[in-house]
Enzyme design. Sequence first.
Site, PDB file in Angstrom:
ATOM      1  N   LYS A   1       2.197   2.526   2.445  1.00 11.45           N
ATOM      2  CA  LYS A   1       1.870   3.305   3.657  1.00 11.45           C
ATOM      3  C   LYS A   1       2.889   3.004   4.752  1.00 11.45           C
ATOM      4  CE  LYS A   1      -3.226   3.648   3.501  1.00 11.45           C
ATOM      5  NZ  LYS A   1      -4.464   3.382   4.272  1.00 11.45           N
TER       6      LYS A   1
ATOM      7  N   LYS B   1       0.820  -1.216   0.000  1.00  6.96           N
ATOM      8  CA  LYS B   1       0.000   0.000   0.000  1.00  6.96           C
ATOM      9  C   LYS B   1       0.848   1.258   0.000  1.00  6.96           C
ATOM     10  CE  LYS B   1      -3.891  -1.657   2.803  1.00  6.96           C
ATOM     11  NZ  LYS B   1      -4.608  -1.324   4.053  1.00  6.96           N
TER      12      LYS B   1
HETATM   13  N1  C2G Z   1     -12.817   5.238   6.168  1.00  7.21           N
HETATM   14  C1  C2G Z   1     -14.006   5.960   6.186  1.00  7.21           C
HETATM   15  N2  C2G Z   1     -13.972   7.292   6.266  1.00  7.21           N
HETATM   16  C2  C2G Z   1     -12.783   7.951   6.326  1.00  7.21           C
HETATM   17  C3  C2G Z   1     -11.577   7.230   6.316  1.00  7.21           C
HETATM   18  C4  C2G Z   1     -11.614   5.850   6.244  1.00  7.21           C
HETATM   19  O1  C2G Z   1     -15.107   5.359   6.122  1.00  7.21           O
HETATM   20  N3  C2G Z   1     -12.798   9.309   6.403  1.00  7.21           N
HETATM   21  C5  C2G Z   1     -12.903   3.767   6.074  1.00  7.21           C
HETATM   22  C6  C2G Z   1     -12.256   3.240   4.793  1.00  7.21           C
HETATM   23  O2  C2G Z   1     -13.165   3.353   3.693  1.00  7.21           O
HETATM   24  C7  C2G Z   1     -11.982   1.785   5.177  1.00  7.21           C
HETATM   25  C8  C2G Z   1     -11.672   1.896   6.679  1.00  7.21           C
HETATM   26  O3  C2G Z   1     -12.172   3.179   7.120  1.00  7.21           O
HETATM   27  O4  C2G Z   1     -13.164   0.998   4.993  1.00  7.21           O
HETATM   28  C9  C2G Z   1     -10.183   1.830   6.950  1.00  7.21           C
HETATM   29  O5  C2G Z   1      -9.552   2.849   6.192  1.00  7.21           O
HETATM   30  P1  C2G Z   1      -7.960   2.718   5.935  1.00  7.21           P
HETATM   31  O6  C2G Z   1      -7.287   2.452   7.220  1.00  7.21           O
HETATM   32  O7  C2G Z   1      -7.555   3.861   5.067  1.00  7.21           O
HETATM   33  O8  C2G Z   1      -7.905   1.364   5.104  1.00  7.21           O
HETATM   34  P2  C2G Z   1      -7.461   1.159   3.583  1.00  7.21           P
HETATM   35  O9  C2G Z   1      -6.096   1.651   3.381  1.00  7.21           O
HETATM   36  O10 C2G Z   1      -8.566   1.652   2.741  1.00  7.21           O
HETATM   37  O11 C2G Z   1      -7.352  -0.446   3.533  1.00  7.21           O
HETATM   38  O12 C2G Z   1      -7.926  -4.782   1.817  1.00  7.21           O
HETATM   39  C10 C2G Z   1      -8.572  -3.569   2.119  1.00  7.21           C
HETATM   40  C11 C2G Z   1      -7.606  -2.566   2.656  1.00  7.21           C
HETATM   41  O13 C2G Z   1      -6.889  -3.084   3.746  1.00  7.21           O
HETATM   42  C12 C2G Z   1      -8.332  -1.285   3.058  1.00  7.21           C
END
Ligand code: C2G
Length: 128
Positions: A47, A45
């Site tokens: 990250k 990712k």
């Molecule tokens: N999220 C949200 N609103 C935000 C930020 C995040 O609803 N303002 C949700 C994202 O859509 C996700 C969850 O919180 O469903 C976790 O977000 P992240 O930690 O950014 O995860 P991500 O990098 O999207 O990883 O295999 C799937 C991945 O691991 C998802």
Amino acid sequence: MRRVITYGTFDLLHYGHINILRRAKQKGDYLIVGLSTDEFNWESKGKKCFFDYEKRKHLLEAVRYVDLVIPEENWDQKTADVQLYKVDTFVIGDDWKGKFDYLKDYCEVVYFLRTPEISTTEIKEKLK
Ligand code: C2G
């Protein structure tokens, strides 16, 4: 018992994350969170997490909606996870809309609206 699963990095846990965890739990009785490992975050990712996996896991386990935290080590484990944990519903934010429709062969797939104006990136920017 209806079982729900979602996945994410959940670094610098914020109210946008809590919103989706709350809504995910409303879809069932038991919520599993696939938490991206430090290696998966970095290698797949791009990250670099502020908090390492153990700290992010500790925070998530303190959230009332979360029943189990498992490691997310790759993009491809979801189908096996859904089968292993007998998951009824997969949930994720709509930034992923359509990306996990293949899971519809195994469980309900729900994409929730993301919470606007909050992101870990934004938090880091504002703290600079
Ligand atoms: N999220 C949200 N609103 C935000 C930020 C995040 O609803 N303002 C949700 C994202 O859509 C996700 C969850 O919180 O469903 C976790 O977000 P992240 O930690 O950014 O995860 P991500 O990098 O999207 O990883 O295999 C799937 C991945 O691991 C998802």
